[in-house]
Every structure is written in C-alpha cells, then in structure tokens.
Design an enzyme around this catalytic site. Structure first.
Site, PDB file in Angstrom:
ATOM      1  N   ASP A 191     -13.517  -1.644   3.339  1.00 44.49           N
ATOM      2  CA  ASP A 191     -12.577  -1.737   4.464  1.00 44.49           C
ATOM      3  C   ASP A 191     -13.286  -1.156   5.698  1.00 44.49           C
ATOM      4  O   ASP A 191     -13.933  -1.900   6.461  1.00 44.49           O
ATOM      5  CB  ASP A 191     -11.290  -0.963   4.088  1.00 44.49           C
ATOM      6  CG  ASP A 191     -10.266  -0.856   5.217  1.00 44.49           C
ATOM      7  OD1 ASP A 191     -10.539  -1.314   6.333  1.00 44.49           O
ATOM      8  OD2 ASP A 191      -9.177  -0.292   4.992  1.00 44.49           O
ATOM      9  N   LYS A 205      -1.065  -1.053  -4.461  1.00 46.83           N
ATOM     10  CA  LYS A 205      -2.257  -0.268  -4.096  1.00 46.83           C
ATOM     11  C   LYS A 205      -1.856   1.184  -3.910  1.00 46.83           C
ATOM     12  O   LYS A 205      -0.901   1.483  -3.195  1.00 46.83           O
ATOM     13  CB  LYS A 205      -2.850  -0.856  -2.809  1.00 46.83           C
ATOM     14  CG  LYS A 205      -3.796   0.044  -2.016  1.00 46.83           C
ATOM     15  CD  LYS A 205      -4.456  -0.742  -0.890  1.00 46.83           C
ATOM     16  CE  LYS A 205      -4.610   0.086   0.376  1.00 46.83           C
ATOM     17  NZ  LYS A 205      -5.167  -0.714   1.495  1.00 46.83           N
ATOM     18  N   LYS A 227      -9.466  -6.721   8.568  1.00 45.27           N
ATOM     19  CA  LYS A 227      -8.417  -6.226   9.456  1.00 45.27           C
ATOM     20  C   LYS A 227      -8.751  -6.655  10.877  1.00 45.27           C
ATOM     21  O   LYS A 227      -9.860  -6.425  11.357  1.00 45.27           O
ATOM     22  CB  LYS A 227      -8.342  -4.694   9.414  1.00 45.27           C
ATOM     23  CG  LYS A 227      -7.719  -4.119   8.156  1.00 45.27           C
ATOM     24  CD  LYS A 227      -7.689  -2.609   8.203  1.00 45.27           C
ATOM     25  CE  LYS A 227      -6.979  -2.043   6.976  1.00 45.27           C
ATOM     26  NZ  LYS A 227      -7.231  -0.582   6.840  1.00 45.27           N
ATOM     27  N   SER A 234       0.869  -1.178   0.000  1.00 50.16           N
ATOM     28  CA  SER A 234       0.000   0.000   0.000  1.00 50.16           C
ATOM     29  C   SER A 234       0.904   1.225   0.000  1.00 50.16           C
ATOM     30  O   SER A 234       1.706   1.393   0.912  1.00 50.16           O
ATOM     31  CB  SER A 234      -0.880  -0.026   1.251  1.00 50.16           C
ATOM     32  OG  SER A 234      -1.564   1.204   1.396  1.00 50.16           O
ATOM     33  N   LYS A 237      -2.866   4.928  -2.686  1.00 49.38           N
ATOM     34  CA  LYS A 237      -3.787   5.774  -1.921  1.00 49.38           C
ATOM     35  C   LYS A 237      -4.212   6.919  -2.827  1.00 49.38           C
ATOM     36  O   LYS A 237      -3.377   7.489  -3.548  1.00 49.38           O
ATOM     37  CB  LYS A 237      -3.088   6.313  -0.668  1.00 49.38           C
ATOM     38  CG  LYS A 237      -2.844   5.239   0.377  1.00 49.38           C
ATOM     39  CD  LYS A 237      -4.144   4.807   1.027  1.00 49.38           C
ATOM     40  CE  LYS A 237      -3.893   3.874   2.199  1.00 49.38           C
ATOM     41  NZ  LYS A 237      -5.150   3.413   2.799  1.00 49.38           N
ATOM     42  N   ASP A 255      -7.133   3.013  -3.023  1.00 51.97           N
ATOM     43  CA  ASP A 255      -7.832   3.093  -1.736  1.00 51.97           C
ATOM     44  C   ASP A 255      -8.099   4.561  -1.429  1.00 51.97           C
ATOM     45  O   ASP A 255      -7.164   5.342  -1.230  1.00 51.97           O
ATOM     46  CB  ASP A 255      -6.972   2.459  -0.635  1.00 51.97           C
ATOM     47  CG  ASP A 255      -7.698   2.378   0.710  1.00 51.97           C
ATOM     48  OD1 ASP A 255      -8.835   2.888   0.802  1.00 51.97           O
ATOM     49  OD2 ASP A 255      -7.122   1.806   1.657  1.00 51.97           O
ATOM     50  N   GLY A 302      -3.660  -3.957   6.378  1.00 61.23           N
ATOM     51  CA  GLY A 302      -2.588  -3.609   7.305  1.00 61.23           C
ATOM     52  C   GLY A 302      -2.848  -2.243   7.910  1.00 61.23           C
ATOM     53  O   GLY A 302      -3.633  -1.456   7.365  1.00 61.23           O
ATOM     54  N   GLU A 322     -10.953   0.591  -3.213  1.00 65.99           N
ATOM     55  CA  GLU A 322     -11.246   0.339  -1.804  1.00 65.99           C
ATOM     56  C   GLU A 322     -11.922   1.558  -1.168  1.00 65.99           C
ATOM     57  O   GLU A 322     -11.436   2.674  -1.302  1.00 65.99           O
ATOM     58  CB  GLU A 322      -9.909   0.035  -1.102  1.00 65.99           C
ATOM     59  CG  GLU A 322     -10.023  -0.563   0.280  1.00 65.99           C
ATOM     60  CD  GLU A 322      -8.630  -0.916   0.844  1.00 65.99           C
ATOM     61  OE1 GLU A 322      -7.694  -1.202   0.057  1.00 65.99           O
ATOM     62  OE2 GLU A 322      -8.479  -0.884   2.072  1.00 65.99           O
TER      63      GLU A 322
HETATM   64  O1  OSB Z   1      -6.982   1.949   4.628  1.00 67.63           O
HETATM   65  O2  OSB Z   1      -5.779   0.233   4.413  1.00 67.63           O
HETATM   66  C1  OSB Z   1      -5.955   1.351   4.898  1.00 67.63           C
HETATM   67  C2  OSB Z   1      -2.816   2.424   6.825  1.00 67.63           C
HETATM   68  C3  OSB Z   1      -3.395   3.119   7.863  1.00 67.63           C
HETATM   69  C4  OSB Z   1      -4.754   3.269   7.903  1.00 67.63           C
HETATM   70  C5  OSB Z   1      -5.554   2.708   6.901  1.00 67.63           C
HETATM   71  C6  OSB Z   1      -4.993   1.993   5.868  1.00 67.63           C
HETATM   72  C7  OSB Z   1      -3.603   1.873   5.818  1.00 67.63           C
HETATM   73  C8  OSB Z   1      -2.878   1.214   4.744  1.00 67.63           C
HETATM   74  C9  OSB Z   1      -1.481   0.755   5.048  1.00 67.63           C
HETATM   75  O3  OSB Z   1      -3.298   1.115   3.624  1.00 67.63           O
HETATM   76  C10 OSB Z   1      -1.329  -0.705   5.008  1.00 67.63           C
HETATM   77  C11 OSB Z   1       0.020  -1.107   5.550  1.00 67.63           C
HETATM   78  O4  OSB Z   1       0.995  -1.082   4.793  1.00 67.63           O
HETATM   79  O5  OSB Z   1       0.105  -1.464   6.748  1.00 67.63           O
HETATM   80 MG    MG Z   2      -8.169   0.751   3.332  1.00 65.06          MG
END
Ligand code: OSB
Ligand code: MG
Length: 391
Positions: free
Chosen positions: A244, A167, A268, A141, A169, A194, A296, A219
C-alpha cells in the site's frame, strides 16, 4: 476525448470540512475520531466537479496532512492549473509537475477536474476512466479494537451485511491472538491484515507464523517506503504480501513486481496522485497479472464515489476497502448514500458524472474555511483571496 473544459470563466474553491466518525478508527500509527477533510470544487461551463483530499489530520500515513495539502492547493496547485491550458483532466499532472510529492493534494484537484469533464461530456465518470465493471466487490477494514470480544461482534455484523472480505488492522502485540480467535470462529472467511509498516526484519519468524491463518494477504508489513526488504520477506512467506504505502506511482509498482516485493497491489487515488496515475498503476498490474484492489482512506461520499468509479476498471479483481457510507458517517455529504448489497457489492451508477449528488447545504454547514480562485479565461487568470493579497 477533447473537452471544452476552461474556455471562459473557471472558478476553483478549496474548503475544509470537519466530520466526526461514527466510531474512532485505530491503526498502528494512530487513532482518528474526527476527520478534517479538504474538498476542491471546480465550476466551469455550467458544471461543478468535486475532488476530495485523502490526507490525514497528521502526516503519519504519508508525509502529507490536511494543513500541508491546504497550503499546496491554494499556493501552488490551483494557481498552476488555472494558468495552464488544460483541455482535459489528463493534462493536470503536467500542469502540476513543478511541485514534487504532495500527491494527495494533487489528486484532490485532478480528480475534481475529471469529475467536471465527465459531466461536460455527459458520460459516467467510470466510462471516462475506461471502466468496465457494473458491480464492484466490497470488503471492510476494521480498526484495532479495545477487546477481541468487541472485534468479534463487529465482524459478525459486517459478515451479516454481506461484505466479502474482512481486513484486520494489526501491529506487534496485536496480531496472533486476534487472528487465532477470528479463525477459530470463522475458519473459511476471506481474511487479511494490514500492519501499516509496523513490523521489522527481526519479526520475520512472527510474520511467518501468520501463514497458518491462511490469509488472502498481509498488507504493508514493513517500512512505508521499502521494496527490497519486502522482497526478502516475501520469499519467506506463503501468504502474499500486498503493498500500500510503498506504491507511489507506476514505476514503484513495476519495481515491486519485478523485485517480487509483493503479489498483490492496493491502489489508492490520493496515494498515487490522482486518476491519471491510478490508471497507469492499474494498467501495469493488469499487464503483469498482479491482482489489484482499491484502498480507502475514510472518505466522504465524494472520494467514495471516485473510488467506485476507479474500481470499475478491469483489474480491480479483489474486494476493495470501499464500503457503505453508513459505516463511517451519521449523514454523508452525497445523496444517495453509498450502499452495499447483501452480496457485498456496490452497483456502479449508470448516469453522467460521479453518479451521486453533493448535498451543498450540508457541505456549507460543515465548512470551517474556504478560499476561491478564479480565471476569466485561459489568457487572463485572475487569482483572488490570499493569492491576490500576496501579489
Ligand atoms: O492503510 O488502508 C490503510 C485508513 C486510513 C489510513 C490508511 C488505511 C486506512 C484503512 C481504512 O484501512 C479503509 C477505509 O475503510 O476507508
Ligand atoms: Mg493499508
């Protein structure tokens, strides 16, 4: 299996550690440079179980944050579990059921008990959970970057390392141009994005325009607590929606599936309140033929090892956001650090417990506050510290 978890002395410790991230992580809701992470430790019958709280520093992903989780753990959750007759980790949710919400705080505690139970039984944690996979597929991510050039550099690096899915953001104003640049350079990689709830229904046409990028999923495009409007949006899109934030438990997953709010579900541990509920969400996705993957939350090695154990369940079909320790930390708090093979896979450890040792000395050094609560046996719980002071 029944466990002899708490027959004699049980000690719980909650602590906060501070860990700077190697790179700041930026999402539509904010930027993180240093993590403030709560760890829960349960010591009983010669084993030590660890749990990690995935609450962020600010209540922006969910309503929880590090400080609310601290309060819930020390004032409510740990005393409740200490005072109840727990014969297995699966009994924790009931012992904590007088507390509404606060799922990330609950997960930290429940997961520590699962961790301890697997050690007491002398079996791998993943086996206690009902896992089957020996290797888990991994993606990354990538946070919002200052420039597209910087993003392209990072993607190149992660693909070279072997990661199976990228992925991105995104948020309004940080989307189509970025996707175009990435797809032009890499027409065939598995790509997703995401939004962390940053779009609105008025953005429907814009979201439809994402279809040309042939992404595996988008996402949480809309509100963090929505099912209905996602179901309207999903009808308009070719690209699968993955939820999510919206999925808090099995019932939410079932509602989302029945309403066709999404075609993929991110699971999660913290967001659903721990291993018990995560397994229930997993099972309903499996029954309904909905692919799942493990999300994560910028975890240390403790949360990471638990994500690996969870990802070994059968329906974790898609690459997760569970990746190498070295992407986040100069030095992790477990050993060995989590590593990812050139094929983009993590090997599930074949030993009892979580399969990674906690570096206690390092944890002590990083600790900024801690509190102990203990019970001599089931009948005579004896709180210490702040709890005792209030009594
Ligand atoms: O939305 O998946 C998410 C990190 C912090 C809060 C929300 C998210 C995330 C990530 C990071 O996408 C995932 C990771 O590398 O741990
Ligand atoms: Mg997410």
């Amino acid at each position: 299996p029944r466990s002899t978890l708490f027959p004699y002395t049980t000690l719980f410790r909650s602590r906060e550690i501070r860990m700077p991230l190697l790179q700041p992580f930026e999402t539509s809701f904010g930027r993180t440079t240093e993590r403030r992470i709560l760890l829960v430790e349960v010591e009983s019958e010669g084993v030590t179980g660890w749990g990690e709280c995935t609450a962020g520093e600010h209540p922006s992903f969910s309503g929880e944050c590090t400080d609310t989780a601290w309060l819930m753990l020390t004032n409510e959750l740990i005393p409740a579990v200490l005072h109840s007759e727990i014969d297995s980790a699966g009994a924790c949710p009931k012992a904590m059921s007088h507390v509404r919400g606060n799922r990330m705080a609950k997960a930290a505690l429940e997961n520590a008990v699962w961790d301890a139970e697997s050690q007491q039984l002398g079996i791998p944690l993943w086996e206690l959970l009902g896992g089957v996979r020996k290797k888990i597929p991994c993606g990354v991510s990538l946070g919002i970057q200052s420039s597209t050039e910087k993003l392209m550099e990072i993607i190149e690096q992660e693909l070279a390392a072997g990661y199976q899915r990228i992925k991105l953001k995104c948020k309004p104003g940080h989307d189509v141009l970025m996707f175009e640049a990435v797809r032009t350079r890499w027409p065939d990689i598995v790509l997703s994005c995401d939004a962390n709830g940053s779009y609105r229904l008025k953005d429907q046409e814009l979201l439809r325009s994402f279809d040309v990028f042939n992404m595996l999923m988008i996402e949480q495009p809309l509100w963090h607590n929505d099912f209905y409007f996602h179901s309207l949006l999903q009808r308009q899109l070719e690209t699968s929606i993955c939820l999510d934030e919206s999925i808090r438990n099995r019932r939410d997953a079932l509602a989302a599936i029945e309403m066709e709010s999404c075609r993929i579900i991110n699971i999660k541990l913290g967001r659903v309140g721990g291993f018990s509920e995560a397994i229930r969400v997993h099972n309903v996705t499996a029954e309904r033929g909905i692919p799942a993957w493990c999300g994560g939350m910028l975890e240390t090695g403790i949360g990471r090892s638990h994500n690996i154990a969870l990802s070994s369940l059968q329906n974790f079909i898609l690459p997760g956001d569970v990746s190498a320790s070295a992407r986040y930390w100069e030095e992790d708090i477990i050993e060995p650090a989590v590593e990812v093979s050139r094929k983009g896979e993590i090997s599930v450890p074949q030993v009892a417990g979580r399969g990674f040792e906690v570096k206690r000395e390092r944890v002590e050094k990083l600790t900024v506050r801690s509190e102990r609560l203990h019970a001599r046996n089931k009948a005579h719980a004896e709180p210490t510290g702040a709890i005792k002071a209030r009594a």
